[in-house]
Design an enzyme around this catalytic site. Structure first.
Site, mmCIF file in Angstrom:
data_model
loop_
_atom_site.group_PDB
_atom_site.id
_atom_site.type_symbol
_atom_site.label_atom_id
_atom_site.label_comp_id
_atom_site.label_asym_id
_atom_site.label_seq_id
_atom_site.Cartn_x
_atom_site.Cartn_y
_atom_site.Cartn_z
ATOM 1 N N GLY A 1 -12.171 -7.010 1.531
ATOM 2 C CA GLY A 1 -11.114 -6.011 1.600
ATOM 3 C C GLY A 1 -9.787 -6.612 1.973
ATOM 4 O O GLY A 1 -9.614 -7.834 1.935
ATOM 5 N N ASN A 2 -8.831 -5.756 2.283
ATOM 6 C CA ASN A 2 -7.496 -6.230 2.665
ATOM 7 C C ASN A 2 -6.929 -5.327 3.755
ATOM 8 O O ASN A 2 -7.520 -4.307 4.104
ATOM 9 C CB ASN A 2 -6.580 -6.277 1.435
ATOM 10 C CG ASN A 2 -6.357 -4.914 0.837
ATOM 11 O OD1 ASN A 2 -5.665 -4.090 1.408
ATOM 12 N ND2 ASN A 2 -6.986 -4.654 -0.308
ATOM 13 N N ARG A 3 -5.781 -5.721 4.277
ATOM 14 C CA ARG A 3 -5.220 -5.064 5.460
ATOM 15 C C ARG A 3 -4.234 -3.940 5.145
ATOM 16 O O ARG A 3 -3.515 -3.498 6.032
ATOM 17 C CB ARG A 3 -4.501 -6.092 6.332
ATOM 18 C CG ARG A 3 -5.404 -7.124 6.942
ATOM 19 C CD ARG A 3 -4.612 -8.020 7.867
ATOM 20 N NE ARG A 3 -5.387 -9.175 8.285
ATOM 21 C CZ ARG A 3 -6.332 -9.139 9.211
ATOM 22 N NH1 ARG A 3 -6.615 -7.990 9.829
ATOM 23 N NH2 ARG A 3 -6.998 -10.222 9.518
ATOM 24 N N SER A 4 -4.170 -3.477 3.928
ATOM 25 C CA SER A 4 -3.193 -2.422 3.617
ATOM 26 C C SER A 4 -3.483 -1.156 4.422
ATOM 27 O O SER A 4 -4.607 -0.654 4.415
ATOM 28 C CB SER A 4 -3.235 -2.101 2.125
ATOM 29 O OG SER A 4 -2.374 -1.027 1.856
ATOM 30 N N ALA B 1 -3.285 -1.518 -2.557
ATOM 31 C CA ALA B 1 -3.552 -2.955 -2.633
ATOM 32 C C ALA B 1 -4.927 -3.100 -3.277
ATOM 33 O O ALA B 1 -5.953 -2.759 -2.678
ATOM 34 C CB ALA B 1 -3.525 -3.568 -1.242
#
Ligand code: CTP
Ligand code: CA
Length: 233
Positions: A33-36, A100
């Site tokens: 995943g990502n930090r958006s 994102a």
């Protein structure tokens, strides 16, 4: 709630905004995943709703409050986000991709948890590229006159600065507007304010804005109206 005094200049526009970050399953319990945070996308959705638009927010893994938003669709992976966007786009006057999107996903997702084998190192995770949802939306317009907007969080690197990469991306994607957001050094991700340059499909600057995510959101809607004024009632 919201800003009832806002100009009703998006009245009757049908708007779809994606927000958050996609998660790609590795196995039933793990993901890439990502930090958006999704806050800029949520601010865009709120601003449009306050200005009179009919808004659907497609949220990927959001943990921010969504109170007041009239229509929210929840997705997890990029495949789910793509399916939701492609099904909503045909009825939308404006489609905005702030999510994102994971560029890659695991090629295989076993139905059971990956176990570690004592004494053996980890097995590599093979990745495959995800479809480019924004490019797809820009290519296959849902309806005539539809405006497609993308977001790009950029950093400079050895091959060019933020603006070089941002303009090249605008030309590559085919969206009508690309909102370029320089990140790094306390800018962008996870902060309360943003500083953006909005460019058209040729990479030419349409507008610049800085301020709260709400102020940036209002500047994006102003730019959308410039590209495509609402039909006279
Ligand atoms: N995007 C998308 N589908 C993808 C990747 C990105 O729809 N598979 C959208 C994002 O929602 C955003 C825009 O494209 O609106 C730009 O995303 P970005 O990650 O900056 O662009 P990429 O083409 O993935 O390029 P990069 O190699 O810089 O990550
Ligand atoms: Ca990317």
């Amino acid at each position: 709630s919201g800003e009832p005094q806002a100009a009703q200049d998006l009245t009757d526009l049908r708007v779809v905004v994606s927000a958050g970050g996609t998660r790609e399953p590795i196995d039933p319990v793990r993901f890439i995943g990502n930090r958006s945070s999704g806050r800029q996308g949520i601010a865009l959705a709120r601003a449009a709703q306050d200005r009179g638009a009919r808004v659907t927010l497609v949220g990927a893994n959001l943990s921010e409050p969504l109170d007041g938003l009239e229509d929210v669709v929840t997705v997890g992976s990029t495949a789910e986000l793509r399916e939701a966007m492609l099904s909503l786009a045909p009825d939308a006057d404006v489609v905005v991709m702030t999510a994102a999107v994971a560029d890659f996903r695991p090629a295989h997702t076993p139905a059971s948890k990956i176990k570690k084998v004592p004494g053996q190192g980890p097995a590599p995770i093979e990745l495959v590229e995800n479809p480019d949802i924004l490019a797809e939306l820009a290519r296959d317009r849902g309806r005539p006159g539809q405006v497609v907007v993308g977001f790009a969080a950029e950093t400079g690197d050895a091959s060019g600065d933020v603006w070089h990469h941002g303009r090249a991306k605008a030309r590559r994607k085919g969206a009508d507007l690309l909102v370029i957001n320089p990140v790094g050094h306390g800018k962008g991700f996870g902060t309360d304010t943003n500083e953006v340059t909005i460019v058209d499909a040729q990479g030419e600057t349409v507008a610049q804005a800085q301020g709260t995510k709400r102020e940036v959101a209002d500047a994006v809607w102003d730019a959308v109206l410039k590209v495509s004024p609402p039909p006279a009632a």
